[in-house]
Design an enzyme around this catalytic site. Structure first.
Site, PDB file in Angstrom:
ATOM      1  N   LYS A  10       0.715  -1.178  -0.052  1.00 44.81           N
ATOM      2  CA  LYS A  10      -0.093  -0.046   0.007  1.00 44.81           C
ATOM      3  C   LYS A  10       0.929   1.276  -0.119  1.00 44.81           C
ATOM      4  CE  LYS A  10      -3.809  -2.511   2.428  1.00 44.81           C
ATOM      5  NZ  LYS A  10      -4.658  -2.197   3.453  1.00 44.81           N
ATOM      6  N   TYR A  50     -12.331  -2.680  -3.497  1.00 41.35           N
ATOM      7  CA  TYR A  50     -12.895  -2.750  -2.026  1.00 41.35           C
ATOM      8  C   TYR A  50     -14.507  -2.772  -2.087  1.00 41.35           C
ATOM      9  CZ  TYR A  50      -8.260  -2.174   0.303  1.00 41.35           C
ATOM     10  OH  TYR A  50      -6.954  -2.272   0.720  1.00 41.35           O
ATOM     11  N   PHE A  58     -15.136   3.465   7.254  1.00 37.57           N
ATOM     12  CA  PHE A  58     -13.893   3.693   6.953  1.00 37.57           C
ATOM     13  C   PHE A  58     -13.646   3.593   5.530  1.00 37.57           C
ATOM     14  CE2 PHE A  58     -14.208  -0.885   7.941  1.00 37.57           C
ATOM     15  CZ  PHE A  58     -13.700  -1.477   6.652  1.00 37.57           C
ATOM     16  N   ARG A  86      -1.637 -14.074   4.055  1.00 35.38           N
ATOM     17  CA  ARG A  86      -2.382 -13.553   5.116  1.00 35.38           C
ATOM     18  C   ARG A  86      -1.821 -13.622   6.532  1.00 35.38           C
ATOM     19  NH1 ARG A  86      -7.062 -10.398   4.250  1.00 35.38           N
ATOM     20  NH2 ARG A  86      -8.167 -11.205   5.889  1.00 35.38           N
ATOM     21  N   THR A  92      -5.300  -7.291  10.694  1.00 35.93           N
ATOM     22  CA  THR A  92      -5.713  -6.115  10.203  1.00 35.93           C
ATOM     23  C   THR A  92      -5.004  -4.659  10.984  1.00 35.93           C
ATOM     24  OG1 THR A  92      -7.696  -7.107   9.337  1.00 35.93           O
ATOM     25  CG2 THR A  92      -7.485  -4.476   9.169  1.00 35.93           C
ATOM     26  N   ARG A 103       2.794  -6.537   9.200  1.00 30.68           N
ATOM     27  CA  ARG A 103       2.064  -5.554   9.916  1.00 30.68           C
ATOM     28  C   ARG A 103       2.494  -5.267  11.558  1.00 30.68           C
ATOM     29  NH1 ARG A 103      -3.962  -7.354   7.605  1.00 30.68           N
ATOM     30  NH2 ARG A 103      -3.695  -5.961   5.746  1.00 30.68           N
ATOM     31  N   ASN A 117      -1.848  -0.155   6.963  1.00 31.51           N
ATOM     32  CA  ASN A 117      -1.331  -1.687   7.573  1.00 31.51           C
ATOM     33  C   ASN A 117      -0.431  -2.151   6.264  1.00 31.51           C
ATOM     34  OD1 ASN A 117      -3.178  -2.384   5.774  1.00 31.51           O
ATOM     35  ND2 ASN A 117      -4.421  -3.294   7.498  1.00 31.51           N
ATOM     36  N   HIS A 120      -1.966  -5.671   1.545  1.00 29.34           N
ATOM     37  CA  HIS A 120      -3.222  -6.366   1.140  1.00 29.34           C
ATOM     38  C   HIS A 120      -2.983  -7.729   0.725  1.00 29.34           C
ATOM     39  CE1 HIS A 120      -7.379  -7.332  -0.375  1.00 29.34           C
ATOM     40  NE2 HIS A 120      -6.392  -7.819  -1.174  1.00 29.34           N
ATOM     41  N   GLU A 131      -9.691 -10.119  -7.781  1.00 27.00           N
ATOM     42  CA  GLU A 131      -8.795  -9.048  -7.470  1.00 27.00           C
ATOM     43  C   GLU A 131      -7.652  -9.091  -8.697  1.00 27.00           C
ATOM     44  OE1 GLU A 131      -7.633  -9.383  -3.595  1.00 27.00           O
ATOM     45  OE2 GLU A 131      -9.671  -8.889  -2.807  1.00 27.00           O
TER      46      GLU A 131
HETATM   47  P1  DAT Z   1      -7.632  -7.037   5.552  1.00 28.68           P
HETATM   48  O1  DAT Z   1      -6.864  -6.141   4.891  1.00 28.68           O
HETATM   49  O2  DAT Z   1      -6.770  -7.437   7.092  1.00 28.68           O
HETATM   50  O3  DAT Z   1      -8.315  -8.033   4.772  1.00 28.68           O
HETATM   51  P2  DAT Z   1     -10.492  -5.673   5.795  1.00 28.68           P
HETATM   52  O4  DAT Z   1     -10.552  -6.407   4.347  1.00 28.68           O
HETATM   53  O5  DAT Z   1     -11.400  -5.958   6.883  1.00 28.68           O
HETATM   54  O6  DAT Z   1      -8.856  -6.140   6.188  1.00 28.68           O
HETATM   55  O7  DAT Z   1     -10.331  -4.105   5.450  1.00 28.68           O
HETATM   56  C1  DAT Z   1      -9.422  -3.539   4.312  1.00 28.68           C
HETATM   57  C2  DAT Z   1      -8.726  -2.537   5.086  1.00 28.68           C
HETATM   58  O8  DAT Z   1      -9.708  -1.259   5.479  1.00 28.68           O
HETATM   59  C3  DAT Z   1      -7.966  -2.850   5.991  1.00 28.68           C
HETATM   60  O9  DAT Z   1      -6.656  -3.315   5.523  1.00 28.68           O
HETATM   61  C4  DAT Z   1      -7.707  -1.738   6.633  1.00 28.68           C
HETATM   62  C5  DAT Z   1      -8.983  -0.846   6.616  1.00 28.68           C
HETATM   63  N1  DAT Z   1      -9.895  -1.201   7.540  1.00 28.68           N
HETATM   64  C6  DAT Z   1     -10.606  -2.396   7.990  1.00 28.68           C
HETATM   65  N2  DAT Z   1     -11.316  -2.118   9.173  1.00 28.68           N
HETATM   66  C7  DAT Z   1     -11.169  -0.855   9.438  1.00 28.68           C
HETATM   67  C8  DAT Z   1     -11.488  -0.057  10.590  1.00 28.68           C
HETATM   68  N3  DAT Z   1     -12.404  -0.905  11.541  1.00 28.68           N
HETATM   69  N4  DAT Z   1     -11.029   1.163  11.010  1.00 28.68           N
HETATM   70  C9  DAT Z   1     -10.007   1.611  10.101  1.00 28.68           C
HETATM   71  N5  DAT Z   1      -9.678   1.017   9.007  1.00 28.68           N
HETATM   72  C10 DAT Z   1     -10.265  -0.291   8.666  1.00 28.68           C
HETATM   73 MG    MG Z   2      -9.657  -7.741   3.163  1.00 30.01          MG
END
Ligand code: DAT
Ligand code: MG
Length: 137
Positions: A10, A50, A58, A86, A92, A103, A117, A120, A131
């Site tokens: 990212k 996304y 968010f 992962r 996350t 991370r 973080n 991805h 994707e």
């Molecule tokens: P991951 O990237 O671990 O698969 P995710 O798909 O749930 O996580 O979310 C996508 C991204 O969005 C994640 O990398 C960071 C951000 N994110 C997720 N949950 C969040 C939250 N509660 N507050 C702030 N940012 C968040």
């Molecule tokens: Mg995700």
């Protein structure tokens, strides 16, 4: 079971000069870089990528963050690589991500509306194919 996954470094990872370290961890684990590109994402790409998060608080901060600089997109290959990457990436939230993970070792909370973080990784074979099609079409 050989799989492919989509990995993104990212904008925080690229801006902080951590791309090499992150790719090195993937290679050191034994996975193969099958495709690799430095990309300036567009809102259109990110809204597709996304889509499961549209409407969440968010979502807009996440899109803005992902537009804040270039990302490195990679197709990574290996047996069980979806689960394996992962695991390498960690949870996350960087604050609670386990030490030893990307991370957990390289990330922290910056007090913003979106978690920055570093990486991805696709979360299922279906997500991976979807994707990869978005980023490498
Ligand atoms: P991951 O990237 O671990 O698969 P995710 O798909 O749930 O996580 O979310 C996508 C991204 O969005 C994640 O990398 C960071 C951000 N994110 C997720 N949950 C969040 C939250 N509660 N507050 C702030 N940012 C968040
Ligand atoms: Mg995700």
């Amino acid at each position: 079971m050989t799989q492919r996954t989509l990995v993104l470094v990212k904008p925080d990872g690229v801006q902080r000069g951590l791309t090499g370290q992150i790719l090195a961890r993937i290679e050191a684990k034994g996975y193969t870089l099958a495709q690799l590109e430095l990309v300036n994402a567009t809102r259109e790409i990110l809204e597709q990528h996304y889509e499961e998060h549209q409407g969440k608080p968010f979502f807009e901060p996440l899109v803005e963050f992902m537009l804040s600089g270039p990302v490195v997109a990679a197709v990574v290959e290996g047996d069980r690589v979806i689960e394996g990457f992962r695991s390498l990436a960690g949870a996350t939230e960087p604050t609670t991500a386990a030490p030893g993970t990307i991370r957990g070792d390289l990330g922290r909370d910056w007090g913003e509306k979106v978690q920055k973080n570093l990486v991805h990784g696709s979360d299922s074979p279906e997500s991976a194919e979807r994707e990869i099609g978005i980023w490498f079409s």
